[in-house]
Design an enzyme around this catalytic site. Structure first.
Site, PDB file in Angstrom:
ATOM      1  CG  ASP A 178      38.647  49.531  41.835  1.00 14.05           C
ATOM      2  OD1 ASP A 178      38.559  48.649  42.923  1.00 14.05           O
ATOM      3  OD2 ASP A 178      37.958  50.476  41.495  1.00 14.05           O
ATOM      4  CG  HIS A 179      41.880  46.412  46.696  1.00 11.63           C
ATOM      5  ND1 HIS A 179      42.379  47.924  46.230  1.00 11.63           N
ATOM      6  CD2 HIS A 179      41.554  45.873  47.290  1.00 11.63           C
ATOM      7  CE1 HIS A 179      41.713  48.099  47.471  1.00 11.63           C
ATOM      8  NE2 HIS A 179      41.630  47.321  48.569  1.00 11.63           N
ATOM      9  CG  HIS A 241      37.871  51.274  45.461  1.00 13.79           C
ATOM     10  ND1 HIS A 241      38.400  50.795  44.536  1.00 13.79           N
ATOM     11  CD2 HIS A 241      38.778  51.749  46.248  1.00 13.79           C
ATOM     12  CE1 HIS A 241      40.001  50.855  45.505  1.00 13.79           C
ATOM     13  NE2 HIS A 241      40.139  51.256  46.142  1.00 13.79           N
TER      14      HIS A 241
HETATM   15  O1  LIG Z   1      42.627  51.297  47.563  1.00 14.09           O
HETATM   16  C1  LIG Z   1      42.477  51.786  48.680  1.00 14.09           C
HETATM   17  O2  LIG Z   1      41.980  50.612  49.647  1.00 14.09           O
HETATM   18  C2  LIG Z   1      42.349  50.360  50.641  1.00 14.09           C
HETATM   19  C3  LIG Z   1      41.069  49.622  51.282  1.00 14.09           C
HETATM   20  O3  LIG Z   1      40.567  48.709  50.732  1.00 14.09           O
HETATM   21  P1  LIG Z   1      39.919  47.320  51.402  1.00 14.09           P
HETATM   22  O4  LIG Z   1      40.424  46.405  50.690  1.00 14.09           O
HETATM   23  O5  LIG Z   1      40.723  47.485  53.066  1.00 14.09           O
HETATM   24  O6  LIG Z   1      38.734  47.257  51.453  1.00 14.09           O
HETATM   25  C4  LIG Z   1      41.973  52.123  51.300  1.00 14.09           C
HETATM   26  O7  LIG Z   1      42.337  51.938  53.046  1.00 14.09           O
HETATM   27  C5  LIG Z   1      43.180  52.714  50.949  1.00 14.09           C
HETATM   28  O8  LIG Z   1      43.878  54.291  51.445  1.00 14.09           O
HETATM   29  C6  LIG Z   1      42.811  52.859  49.329  1.00 14.09           C
HETATM   30  O9  LIG Z   1      44.055  54.102  48.348  1.00 14.09           O
END
Ligand SMILES: O=C1O[C@H](COP(=O)(O)O)[C@@H](O)[C@H](O)[C@H]1O
Ligand SMILES: NC(=O)C1=CN([C@@H]2O[C@H](COP(=O)(O)OP(=O)(O)OC[C@H]3O[C@@H](n4cnc5c(N)ncnc54)[C@H](OP(=O)(O)O)[C@@H]3O)[C@@H](O)[C@H]2O)C=CC1
Length: 495
Positions: A178-179, A241
């Site tokens: 989960d980045h 997230h």
């Molecule tokens: O996991 C995801 O995250 C991105 C947004 O990530 P961020 O680090 O740029 O805030 C999102 O655009 C994407 O749809 C989703 O799969």
């Protein structure tokens, strides 16, 4: 002492977007910092018939933005090997095994393996199964598998996927990405909560009025239309997230700052989410889909590869309650969406107002209410693009007489430190190399999150939405404001 980590990475989906945009640059940064040095190799695998030379060019291109010197890039790329095959074909794994063993001997990799599944999730099960049946896992080193999101489409599919993975790997070998958990300011939540007595002693329903979590995106679905149209904002951003952030904000203090202790507390927090009954979904959750913009921006339904009658949610706002001693009665308002006003992530912790306004007694008498017209204290955690904290307080207005005025205490990481700090994928790859799964999601967290989200999704699937219902460049449909207004609250961030 050397910080060098020793491992063979096998990247399934080595030709894909994620590998090129995130994984190769992150591995390179680990190389620049000396975490990866002489004893690492990477096998990239996918169906395209690339040669090693072509693969090296791709690696080099993926690093173009980093302005690194060519010699370092070439040395780094020389550790990369490409193998063309279909992951559903058992022969693939036999060739992979031979190449892995050869590279292990060549680079002294001590049997350490990291398998990165950067492919569509429907392949995860078959890859895990073949890794076992074709004896790719080693006995002499570690074997870890990193799984990309989405981890399932609902609880049932997530469970099926988990069963497939756990037939090959133990839970402590599975690293579910989960980045957001790799972001500096998300990792900072535990630091500010448990490192500051002033916050931890106020972090409960006696002092906190509500908490707001906003993950706002300015862009639309871009290249990922097919995936997104089958997912929507609830599955794409809330199940993972947002609920992960919520669990970090609401968990009790772990006994120690260790993976196991933190996991125990996060799971308890997620299990305390009040499950919605289907009839409560419409009053607690709002969904949206963007229409066309005044500036000619396309409506979601007119985007490339999106069905013209798609009912996919590109926006979600919701009110979540947590039924435990600490949080009973405190609403958590969450929202996320595509094509909103701006790109930012923030958390607003809104404290209760002072019960008496000694500066204006009429105010209390007129309201006949514990709350006064003094502004609430608000702690804002700015996750990005600015990284820092903001605290709103009431102070005396400068000058004659006595009036109060809201002021802000502001802290932001300085630009230089932020620029040098690792990006989420770099941090998480480093953690995986260290065998530290603290910032990855454990199965029980995934399971509880899906169970919460499934009720909402199912209700939505059974009820036709009135889409489109918000304009690009706004903060979503009016109903998202109404959600708070009916509780006597409002979003701290409004555009
Ligand atoms: O996991 C995801 O995250 C991105 C947004 O990530 P961020 O680090 O740029 O805030 C999102 O655009 C994407 O749809 C989703 O799969
Ligand atoms: N891209 C992103 O920003 C993000 C992606 N993710 C997740 O990461 C994963 C990968 O996404 P992304 O890189 O965008 O996807 P891509 O479609 O760009 O890449 C898919 C990869 O899978 C390979 N592939 C497809 N079928 C097979 C097969 N049968 N055998 C072997 N290889 C195959 C493709 O290569 P080839 O065609 O050569 O076989 C390609 O390398 C997904 O789970 C996605 O949800 C998560 C967050 C962000």
């Amino acid at each position: 002492m050397s910080n060098e980590k020793i491992a063979l990475f096998t990247i399934f989906g080595g030709t894909g977007d994620l590998a090129q945009r995130k994984l190769y640059p992150s591995l390179f940064k680990l190389y620049q910092k000396g975490y990866l040095k002489d004893h690492f190799a990477v096998i990239g695998t996918a169906r395209r018939p690339w040669t090693d030379d072509h693969y090296h060019e791709v690696i080099s291109d993926s690093l173009a933005d980093l302005n690194a010197d060519q010699e370092t890039v070439e040395q780094f790329a020389s550790h990369f090997y490409y193998q063309s095959h279909d992951v559903t074909d058992a022969e693939h794994y036999r060739t992979l095994k031979k190449l892995s063993e050869k590279l292990d001997a060549q680079y002294g990799l001590q049997g350490n393996r990291i398998f990165y599944l950067a492919m569509a999730p429907n392949f995860f099960g078959t890859i895990a199964q073949h890794l076992r049946s074709e004896n790719i896992l080693t006995d002499n080193g570690f074997n870890r598998v990193i799984i990309e999101k989405p981890f399932g489409h609902d609880f049932e599919s997530a469970k099926e996927l988990n069963d497939q993975l756990t037939a090959t790997f133990n839970e402590n070998q599975i690293y579910r990405i989960d980045h957001y958990l790799g972001k500096e300011m998300i990792q900072n939540i535990t630091a500010i909560r448990f490192g500051n007595n002033i916050w931890e002693s106020l972090w409960n329903n006696r002092y906190i009025d509500n908490i707001q979590i906003t993950l706002s995106e300015k862009l639309g679905v871009e290249e990922r239309a097919v995936y997104y149209d089958n997912s929507g904002a609830l599955r794409d951003m809330v199940q993972n997230h947002i609920l992960q952030i919520l669990s970090l904000l609401t968990m009790d203090q772990p006994v120690e700052f260790t993976e196991n202790d933190i996991d125990v507390e996060k799971v308890k927090a997620l299990r305390s989410l009040r499950p919605l009954k289907p009839e409560e979904v419409a009053t607690n959750f709002v969904r949206g889909q963007y229409g066309a913009g005044d500036d000619g921006a396309k409506a979601y339904r007119d985007e490339d590869k999106i069905s013209p009658d798609s009912n996919t949610d590109t926006f979600v706002a919701g009110k979540v309650m947590i039924d435990n001693y600490r949080w009973s009665g405190v609403p958590f308002y969450i929202r996320t969406g595509k094509r909103l006003a701006d790109k930012f992530t923030r958390i607003d912790v809104v404290f209760k107002r002072p019960v008496v306004n000694i500066f204006n007694h009429d105010d209390v008498r007129a309201n006949d209410d514990a709350a006064t017209s003094l502004d609430p204290n608000i702690l804002t955690i700015n996750v990005e693009p600015t990284e820092g904290f903001e605290l709103r307080m009431n102070a005396k207005a400068i000058g004659q007489g006595f009036a109060t005025t809201p002021v802000k205490l502001n802290y932001s990481h300085d630009a230089e430190a932020t620029a040098g700090s690792p990006e989420a994928y770099e941090r998480l790859l480093h953690d995986a190399l260290n065998g530290d799964a603290t910032n990855f999601t454990h199965w029980q967290e995934v399971a509880d999150s899906w169970k919460f989200v499934d009720v909402i999704q199912q209700y939505w699937d059974e009820h036709q939405p009135e889409f489109p219902n918000y304009r690009p460049g706004t903060m979503g449909p009016d109903a998202a404001d109404e959600l708070l207004r009916k509780d006597g609250h409002r979003w701290v961030y409004r555009n």
